[in-house]
Structure formats: structure tokens, C-alpha cells
Scaffold this active site. Sequence first.
Site, PDB file in Angstrom:
ATOM      1  N   GLU A   1      -6.934  -0.810   7.141  1.00 41.26           N
ATOM      2  CA  GLU A   1      -6.667   0.179   6.091  1.00 41.26           C
ATOM      3  C   GLU A   1      -7.428  -0.268   4.851  1.00 41.26           C
ATOM      4  O   GLU A   1      -7.098  -1.290   4.245  1.00 41.26           O
ATOM      5  CB  GLU A   1      -5.179   0.297   5.784  1.00 41.26           C
ATOM      6  CG  GLU A   1      -4.898   1.378   4.736  1.00 41.26           C
ATOM      7  CD  GLU A   1      -3.444   1.538   4.381  1.00 41.26           C
ATOM      8  OE1 GLU A   1      -3.148   1.617   3.171  1.00 41.26           O
ATOM      9  OE2 GLU A   1      -2.607   1.572   5.304  1.00 41.26           O
TER      10      GLU A   1
ATOM     11  N   GLY B   1     -13.125  -5.462   4.876  1.00 41.95           N
ATOM     12  CA  GLY B   1     -12.720  -4.825   6.122  1.00 41.95           C
ATOM     13  C   GLY B   1     -13.839  -4.778   7.146  1.00 41.95           C
ATOM     14  O   GLY B   1     -13.609  -4.936   8.354  1.00 41.95           O
TER      15      GLY B   1
ATOM     16  N   CYS C   1      -3.129   2.319  -2.873  1.00 43.50           N
ATOM     17  CA  CYS C   1      -4.211   2.842  -2.025  1.00 43.50           C
ATOM     18  C   CYS C   1      -4.222   4.362  -1.995  1.00 43.50           C
ATOM     19  O   CYS C   1      -5.282   4.973  -1.853  1.00 43.50           O
ATOM     20  CB  CYS C   1      -4.075   2.297  -0.608  1.00 43.50           C
ATOM     21  SG  CYS C   1      -4.246   0.505  -0.492  1.00 43.50           S
TER      22      CYS C   1
ATOM     23  N   GLU D   1     -15.591  -3.730   1.945  1.00 46.70           N
ATOM     24  CA  GLU D   1     -16.512  -4.834   2.253  1.00 46.70           C
ATOM     25  C   GLU D   1     -15.837  -5.886   3.121  1.00 46.70           C
ATOM     26  O   GLU D   1     -16.373  -6.314   4.151  1.00 46.70           O
ATOM     27  CB  GLU D   1     -17.027  -5.461   0.963  1.00 46.70           C
ATOM     28  CG  GLU D   1     -17.999  -6.608   1.178  1.00 46.70           C
ATOM     29  CD  GLU D   1     -18.473  -7.241  -0.123  1.00 46.70           C
ATOM     30  OE1 GLU D   1     -19.271  -8.180  -0.064  1.00 46.70           O
ATOM     31  OE2 GLU D   1     -18.021  -6.787  -1.194  1.00 46.70           O
TER      32      GLU D   1
ATOM     33  N   GLY E   1      -7.234  -3.913   2.688  1.00 49.16           N
ATOM     34  CA  GLY E   1      -8.016  -4.430   1.571  1.00 49.16           C
ATOM     35  C   GLY E   1      -9.277  -3.622   1.347  1.00 49.16           C
ATOM     36  O   GLY E   1      -9.340  -2.430   1.667  1.00 49.16           O
ATOM     37  N   SER E   2     -10.277  -4.273   0.825  1.00 48.68           N
ATOM     38  CA  SER E   2     -11.512  -3.598   0.435  1.00 48.68           C
ATOM     39  C   SER E   2     -12.356  -3.226   1.640  1.00 48.68           C
ATOM     40  O   SER E   2     -12.225  -3.805   2.728  1.00 48.68           O
ATOM     41  CB  SER E   2     -12.328  -4.494  -0.497  1.00 48.68           C
ATOM     42  OG  SER E   2     -12.865  -5.600   0.224  1.00 48.68           O
TER      43      SER E   2
END
Length: 471
Positions: free
Chosen positions: A245, A228, A279, A226, A223-224
Amino acid sequence: MQYLKNFIDGAPVGPETPEFRDVITPYTGEVIAKVPVGSVADVEATVRSAAKAQPGWASLPVADRLRHLRGAAHVLRSHVRELAELESREMGKPVPLAEQFVSAAIDGLLSSADQAESYPFIADVSAPAETSCTVVERMPLGVVALVVPWNFTVSSILGPLGPLLAAGNTVVVKPSEKAPLSASRLAELLGLPPGVVCLVHGDARAGAPLVDHELIALAHFTGSVEAGRSVGVAAARRLQRSVLELGGNDPVIVDAGVDVVATAKAVAMSSFINSGQICTSSERVFVHREVAEDFVRELVAAAESYPMVSAADHVGLGPMVDDAQRGTVHAHVTEAVVRGATVRCGGEMPDRPGFFYPATVLTGVTPEMRIMQEETFGPVAPVTVVASFDEALALANGTSFGLAATVYSHDERNLRRCAELNAAIVWINEWQGGGVNMVYEPWGLSGVGITGGAASFDAATRPVSIVTPSA
């Protein structure tokens, strides 16, 4: 109206707190389902179910666990279309494209089962001259939190699931609240013993307590940046593992001497497929000045061949996942234009229902623009003309991200330098691809943790050395 449920002990279970949020199809903006917002109580019930099932699952011989996984893959084969249609409804991916990725994810699950057969879960590492015998056993970690994004729900679940389950772990899946339909159906279809794969719905009200739960031994998050960071902090606070990731801002280098027509078509695909919501989409294009004029002309032509399409169409762009994501993409394009970039095609909000955005090509971009520094995650190809391969390398490495990179070149000297790119994966003269033993780790803000091949099994296990005197 469908009200989604969690999946606990092998069955759908309603949330402890009956509070829901809308699931919206990006094709029309209409509400198509309701998903629980999540709660600590929901997380507790789900994790406890997985923890209860884990010892029994781990005690099965590896061959028996793999038989379950292959059986699940066999069932999923007959539901590819159904899962693809759900992914399309919830996030906008055209159904034929979704079918390709769902099928590939099932292939990946089977490949993981094959790899598990040769993975050294038990290995004698004794040296001939030693007076003791040392055996390394790779033990399961326990319960794993698998938090997946909205752009490829089925793939993001099945990819890590094979090694995690083959190693003897149980898994709690937390899908994105934006795209929960396919995850719910997938959990039901797997047909694994109760508690082996559980699912909890929700937004951060489920995600935060899940990754911070005392029984979670590994947080596997996609995910993002932030979010993460928060997952990594929670895992570090409990001295547990995390695999993260996160975002990407992937470069593609187009060197002198390439076939501009073929290369432009390839770059268009890597920039626009799934409306750029991948991604590893190509988000920054660096093209040698010797071929720049012809390349840009062909890239624009290729971009114009990607119409905005309905769910059933084979070639084209579906909508962005929601209006907020589309707004981010358009803001990046608008800011670039204000600062001097030129729109060669696209770049305007379409006047039609749904959250569509056209395939867009920009030229005249500069490194400080947001579109070059941040993850745009949309169907935009910003092109920078460079004087040399050296300049392209320097600009490609000019962000804090390092997920993947692509190089189109026939110059052997330049190709030998591709490892200098800050990336987990470097594709040469193609985009995507790679063997089953490929291993990689993101660079910079793109994440932490090695993935792929035997490394995925290493991440799913804890090595224990058993030392006994030699006879």
C-alpha cells in the site's frame, strides 16, 4: 534518555551494533529517544526467532490462536491512552485523535478474530458427480515481514496482524525509524507466545535485509512508492509474495446540488485531519461551478476552524512529523502559487516551535502542478472548478495514483459512474467508513495486493488441494 531495543523471543533485546539515531518529537524538535539504525545481524536474529516459533504457532488449533488474539486485544484496551500518548509524542497526532484510531485498531483486531471463525481454512470442494474427494486446506505462509509507516503505527500493525496470526503465520514488525515508540510498547503488550510477533528497529539498514531475507514468505509494506518498488523487487527476486500500500493523491468531487456547508466541513475534515498525514486524505478537490463560490467560502471558513494545537487538544492540527515533511508540503504550495494559484487561507510557515503547518486552501490550481500530480501529505486542499461531472471524473483520473476517492452528489446518473474512478475505495457522500467485508486493491502507483475481509486471509495463506478417491 530511552534507548529502544528490538523485541525477540518475547523480550527486549539490544541491537547487535550499538549505533543509534535520534527520535524527535515534532511538537518541539527535541530528542526524546534513541532508536537503533538496524543491521543485517539484528534482522537475522529477529527473523530466526519468528521462524523458530512458527511451526508451534501454526500447530495450535485456530480456536487457540484466536484466544491469544482476543486476550491481546483485551490487554490493549487498558493501554489505549498510553499508546495514543506515544503516537502523539513521536509523530504529532493530538492525543484524543490518536485514542480514536488506537481504539478502532483494537476493534479491527477483534473483528479479524471473528472473521477467522467462519473463514474456510479447510473446505470440501468436491462436486457431486466426481469420483474423488477434494479438500482445500489454507496453509500458513510462514514468516511475514510487516513494515509499517510513521503516521498510524498502531493501526498499521494491528490491521494486518489479525489475519496473519489467525492463519498461523508469525510476524516480524519493522516500524518507521521516525515513530518507533508506540510499536515497541505494542510488541510488549501483546503478550503472545515468544517469537510469534517480533520487532526489529532501524531505517533501510534493517528494512532492506528484512524484506530480502530468505525466510520471509510475505512482505507486507505500507509506505512510499520508491520504497515499495524496492520491496516488490526483493519479493519478486525470491518469487515470494508482497502486499504493497503506497502513496495516494486522492480526489474528491463536489457535484452541483449538494449542501455546500455540510460538504465543505466534510471535505475540510478529510483534507486536514492528522494534518493531512493520512494515505486516504483528500488532496485534490474538484467542485462544480454552480456551487463553487459558496463552497470555497465555506471551505475556507472550515479550514480556519482548525487551529494549530497542543497534544492534549481535541480539535485542530498537530505538527507535521518532521521538518522535511513540512518542507515538502510548503514546496508544493509555493510552486503552485508561483504558477498562478491563489492562497485563500494558510500557506505560510508559522513562527513558532515545532513542525506545524496551517490548514491551507488553494484555488486556481492546474493539473500540471506538483500539488496535483504528487502526494503532498499535508493539510492542503487545492480546489479546481469544473463545468461538469464528466470533467471532474477526467481530472480525478489524471494522476498515476489510485488509492481512494470521494464523491458528494445527489445525481443518480453521476453516482452510477463512480466505479469509473481509478481507486481502490470510493466513498459516496461520506469520507471513510465501510463494512468488515469490504475488499479492495490499490490502482496504479498506489500499490499491489487485495486487502480486506476474506481477501486478507487469502493473502495470508497458501491453498493446498488434497485429493483422495471417493469411498
